[in-house]
Design a protein around this motif. Structure first.
Motif, mmCIF file in Angstrom:
data_model
loop_
_atom_site.group_PDB
_atom_site.id
_atom_site.type_symbol
_atom_site.label_atom_id
_atom_site.label_comp_id
_atom_site.label_asym_id
_atom_site.label_seq_id
_atom_site.Cartn_x
_atom_site.Cartn_y
_atom_site.Cartn_z
ATOM 1 N N TRP A 35 -23.169 9.789 -5.560
ATOM 2 C CA TRP A 35 -22.418 11.031 -5.345
ATOM 3 C C TRP A 35 -23.398 12.072 -4.799
ATOM 4 N N PHE A 36 -22.964 12.761 -3.783
ATOM 5 C CA PHE A 36 -23.726 13.849 -3.188
ATOM 6 C C PHE A 36 -22.835 15.084 -3.149
ATOM 7 N N ARG A 37 -23.452 16.222 -2.972
ATOM 8 C CA ARG A 37 -22.679 17.449 -2.838
ATOM 9 C C ARG A 37 -23.316 18.345 -1.787
ATOM 10 N N GLN A 38 -22.470 19.174 -1.212
ATOM 11 C CA GLN A 38 -22.956 20.129 -0.224
ATOM 12 C C GLN A 38 -22.259 21.461 -0.429
ATOM 13 N N ALA A 39 -23.056 22.442 -0.768
ATOM 14 C CA ALA A 39 -22.539 23.800 -0.934
ATOM 15 C C ALA A 39 -22.586 24.519 0.406
ATOM 16 N N PRO A 40 -21.773 25.545 0.569
ATOM 17 C CA PRO A 40 -21.754 26.287 1.838
ATOM 18 C C PRO A 40 -23.140 26.800 2.207
ATOM 19 N N PHE A 46 -28.389 15.149 -3.333
ATOM 20 C CA PHE A 46 -28.095 14.025 -4.209
ATOM 21 C C PHE A 46 -27.673 14.531 -5.583
ATOM 22 N N VAL A 47 -26.669 13.886 -6.174
ATOM 23 C CA VAL A 47 -26.214 14.256 -7.506
ATOM 24 C C VAL A 47 -26.434 13.116 -8.501
ATOM 25 N N ALA A 48 -25.934 11.934 -8.173
ATOM 26 C CA ALA A 48 -26.017 10.816 -9.120
ATOM 27 C C ALA A 48 -25.871 9.500 -8.381
ATOM 28 N N ALA A 49 -26.410 8.463 -8.982
ATOM 29 C CA ALA A 49 -26.275 7.117 -8.423
ATOM 30 C C ALA A 49 -26.148 6.118 -9.560
ATOM 31 N N ASP A 89 -22.514 24.620 -9.402
ATOM 32 C CA ASP A 89 -22.020 23.277 -9.110
ATOM 33 C C ASP A 89 -20.956 23.291 -8.021
ATOM 34 N N THR A 90 -20.540 24.467 -7.597
ATOM 35 C CA THR A 90 -19.535 24.581 -6.549
ATOM 36 C C THR A 90 -20.029 23.944 -5.264
ATOM 37 N N THR A 120 -14.478 15.902 -1.741
ATOM 38 C CA THR A 120 -13.481 16.647 -2.501
ATOM 39 C C THR A 120 -14.131 17.940 -2.987
ATOM 40 N N LEU A 121 -13.417 19.046 -2.869
ATOM 41 C CA LEU A 121 -13.992 20.351 -3.160
ATOM 42 C C LEU A 121 -13.911 20.677 -4.646
#
Length: 126
Positions: A35-40, A46-49, A89-90, A120-121
């Motif tokens: 899981w990855f995330r991208q904030a504005p 990277f978040v978790a694997a 975390d947004t 997904t936001l």
């Protein structure tokens, strides 16, 4: 393979969300999932694997103790349980497949993953 992430939404700080990633077209059984995330305005992070069996997981320091990652290979699904959410975390959260069974040393690099879901936001209000 197609990855479909879901479960995002608006939540107050301190709340919880559970994200799911379902694969179609091919099994996820033999692969590391991340899981990855991208904030504005920020780079993808990277978040978790989780490894192919679910026996090994890894998290970015900022979510340790708050997030858990799990998988159900029979259902071709990977989940990210997010508790004690914070405003920081947004982001848009995406799942991805890494073409290896074990996490290894470079699991945090987006370039190591070959298939990505659409994201997904998650919005955490402070």
């Amino acid at each position: 393979v197609q990855l479909q992430a879901s479960g995002g939404g608006l939540v107050q700080a301190g709340g919880s969300l559970r994200l799911s990633c379902v694969a179609s077209g091919r099994t996820l059984r033999s692969y590391v999932m991340g899981w990855f995330r991208q904030a504005p305005g920020k780079e993808r992070e990277f978040v978790a694997a989780i490894n192919w069996s679910g026996g090994t997981t890894s998290f970015v320091d900022s979510v340790k103790g708050r997030f858990t990652i799990s998988r159900d290979n029979a259902k071709n699904t990977v989940s990210l349980q997010m508790n004690s959410l914070k405003h920081e975390d947004t982001a848009v959260y995406s799942c991805a497949r890494r073409p290896s069974q074990n996490i290894g040393l470079t699991f945090y690099r987006p370039s190591e993953y070959d298939y990505w879901g659409q994201g997904t936001l998650v919005t955490v209000s402070s």
